[in-house]
Design an enzyme around this catalytic site. Structure first.
Site: not given
Ligand code: IVH
Length: 675
Positions: A81-82, A114, A116, A118, A172, A224, A313, A407, A410, A425, A430
């Site tokens: 992971s990172l 680069e 990231k 998702d 990815e 990558y 992030k 309403c 009013c 309304c 009003c």
């Protein structure tokens, strides 16, 4: 158990539950940012209270064990992971740590930066140039065999010419934003579940038992990383690796850059943050890697993540918060719009405490109930929205919300009629509607009355000085001076601004009046067709419909509007107050083509295309690109377009020779037509 160990146990169970939802079911419960916060809290507590079972904690592991539906695949080298950086300070500290461990100056260090993406991590295995296996990350050591599915992904080469031996390419799998939108559209049409985001859609598409389903989805793969790149591909840096992968037929991030020094590295991550909405795929950060592979080996990795890389992030665009209540606001047409009142939460860098809920059906569809924990999303310049509820099985929910029947402003009845999505309304008196009408009347795109914003308008209505927008023009300095916070100087200024607004052209007045369906474009088309408001009000429906830029819906709305008794009275008062009810001619050129659509096809000798169009517009006409029944005439130049001629003939629109163009500009008419 102590409070801390109880909390640790709860966090571990909670994170495991979310890992399962995210990695196994491709249906996350929490936004990433809220999940990250749980993991950070667990790490903090575990560091402060060491325990022997820490290695089994979800904070120490990657992803989730592979799903039994798929064959397990042991990775030749762990898929890590990172670590995350949340701001520039974290990035700088990381770079300095790396440089110190190498004994070099951080400002001389080269970094690859680069996007990231998702998506979900994938390792693709080639033997003697042939794709033989592909696996998801799984728990980092063992992944799931998705070979048949990956073979259907167009951007994955099925063979690598001229690379002998064993090659593991990692990257990815993702769905481009446009492909995601298309997929969800299709899901909607088929009545299938929509995906929450491109990442889930990609994961759900790849982790299919039936590869034919994967093949229908427009998945992409962005490469990558390669295991043992120095020996396998004879490259010694990330920059060279990406270039090599591209020549082998892989998709690599076109925006990836190698930069030298900490400032340049930080600037490059900021570039990604600023441009995240312009990229064709969803990104949740930028990845920074030490570029040189020999330096990477010297820096090393932990069991979870490399020390030579870090993910910056970006501020999360989705967060959870509490839905406090649902209220209803009344617009200038009386439309009652529900909105969420939220416990304030920072999303994408700004605090959100309210979000529109659009209409009754939207609230019901999402089953939002006051007291719920909800996901709020704010992306770029888009207004914040409530995505949905985070259901906590351990918590009782409140009663479903129902739309109010009166309403809130009013007390009059709220009505939803027939097929309408919206509720209104229906009390013509009003005060909330009047307030919004006055605010709109004075707004920039309408009569542009400086100093007349919502607060001032509310005061005027409250004081009984304004019961209709027409009352604005009879306000005097003495009336205004009685209002709170309005001294003689500003009262004089406001009266001056109102008086100046009388000279605004008819097109702006039409916008200001808030005629349904009439925006600035239709308002200009109407105002330039008729000399005065009186002519417009007297025009038969067919004449309104015949105007270029005015369709049947707008025409009907205008026709009805000008005949309503309140409007007739309001317009008489505006006229008596001296409001301009015409479109003043700003050009000194004779308006010979006023309100007329003249189509030019081919080249008119002596005129460029732009010059011919400008000459028509200067004389009050328009020059559309297509012929319709509303076209006044078609000017036929050299090499005219066949389709325009055919259409004009079919519709009986006069064809005029180019030699008559000058005469047409001067007089607005022609001597002879051509066949
Ligand atoms: S490098 C050992 N580069 O982010 C190197 N990862 O949160 C680890 N990701 O597991 C991966 N874009 O799935 C790397 N340009 C990129 C990436 C990237 C997205 C994913 C990857 C990784 C996760 C960590």
């Amino acid at each position: 158990m102590s409070d801390a160990s109880e909390r640790v146990a709860w966090l571990r169970a909670e994170i495991t539950r979310h890992n399962d939802a995210y990695f196994v079911h491709d249906a996350p419960i929490l936004p990433d940012a809220d999940y990250d916060e749980l993991v950070r809290e667990l790490r903090r507590l575990e560091a402060a209270h060491p325990s022997p079972d820490a290695s089994r904690s979800p904070a120490a592991t990657v992803g989730a064990p592979p799903d039994a539906t798929f064959q397990p695949v042991r990775h030749a080298e762990a898929m890590l992971s990172l670590d995350n950086a949340f701001d520039e300070g974290d990035l700088r500290a990381w770079a300095e740590r790396v440089a110190r461990s190498l004994g070099i100056d951080p400002d001389g260090l080269a970094f690859a930066v680069e996007p990231k993406i998702d998506g979900l991590a994938l390792s693709i295995h080639y033997d003697e140039g042939v794709l033989t296996q592909a696996a998801t990350r799984g728990d980092g050591a063992t992944g799931e065999d998705v070979t048949a599915n990956v073979r259907t992904v167009a951007t994955v080469p099925s063979s690598l010419a001229a690379v002998p031996g064993r090659v593991d390419v990692r990257g990815e799998v993702f769905l481009a934003k446009s492909d995601f939108a298309e997929l969800n559209e299709l899901q909607r049409r088929r009545g299938d579940r929509e995906f929450a985001n491109p990442r889930n859609a990609a994961a759900g598409s790849l982790r299919q038992k039936n590869a034919a389903v994967t093949a229908e989805r427009a998945l992409s793969f962005l490469a990558y990383q390669v295991v043992d790149p120095v020996n396998v591909l004879q490259v010694t840096s990330q920059g060279a690796l990406l270039a090599k992968l591209a020549t082998l037929g892989f998709l690599v991030a076109a925006e990836a850059r190698v930069v030298v020094g900490v400032d340049a590295m930080i600037a490059q991550t900021s570039w990604f943050e600023d441009h995240r909405h312009d990229l064709p795929f969803e990104v949740d950060g930028a990845v920074v890697k030490v570029d040189d592979f020999s330096l990477r080996s010297a820096v090393g990795s932990t069991s979870r993540a490399p020390r030579w890389a870090i993910a910056r992030k970006f501020p999360p665009e989705e967060r959870t918060t509490r839905l406090l209540t649902i209220e209803v606001s009344i617009g200038r047409t009386g439309r009652a719009t529900p909105y969420a009142v939220l416990e304030p939460v920072v999303v994408a860098g700004s605090t959100v405490s309210m979000a529109t809920l659009h209409n009754e059906d939207q609230v019901a569809l999402k089953d939002l109930r006051p007291g719920d924990r909800v996901v709020v999303r704010k992306a770029g310049d888009v207004i914040p929205e409530v995505v949905g509820v985070v259901v906590d099985p351990a918590q009782d929910r409140g009663a479903p919300w129902s739309f109010p029947t009166t309403c809130p402003e009013c007390g009059g009845p709220l009505e939803r009629v027939g097929e309408e999505r919206d509720t209104y309304c229906v009390n013509p008196n009003c005060p909330a509607q009047l307030l919004q009408q006055v605010v709109h009347f004075a707004s920039r795109g309408a009569l542009d009355i400086e100093g007349l914003g919502e607060q001032r308008a509310a005061q005027l209505i409250e004081a009984g000085l304004v019961r209709d927008v027409a009352d604005l023009f009879s306000l005097g300095v003495a009336d205004l001076e009685s209002l709170d916070g309005l001294a003689a100087v500003s009262a004089t200024a406001l009266v001056g601004a109102v008086q100046r607004a009388k000279a605004q052209p008819l097109s702006r007045l039409l916008v200001a009046l808030g005629v349904r369906h009439v925006g600035p474009v239709a308002a200009r088309a109407l105002a330039s067709w008729f000399e005065t408001y009186q002519q417009l009000a007297a025009a038969p429906l067919v004449e309104l419909e015949a105007i270029d830029g005015v369709g049947p819906v707008i025409a009907a709305s205008v026709y009805q509007f000008v005949r309503s008794p309140e409007v007739v009275e309001r317009m008489a008062r505006l006229r008596d107050a001296g409001v301009t009810l015409r479109e003043p001619i700003t050009s000194s050129i004779d308006q010979t083509l006023r309100g007329r659509a003249v189509v030019v096809t081919g080249t008119v000798p002596g005129f460029s295309r732009e010059a011919a169009e400008a000459a028509i517009v200067e004389r009050g006409g328009t020059s559309p690109g297509t012929v319709s029944a509303k076209t006044y005439c078609v000017v036929v130049g050299d090499a005219p377009g066949a389709s325009k001629l055919t259409k004009a003939r079919a519709l009986g629109v006069p064809l005029v020779g180019a030699d008559e163009f000058e005469a047409l500009l001067v007089s607005g008419s022609w001597r002879a037509t051509i066949a």
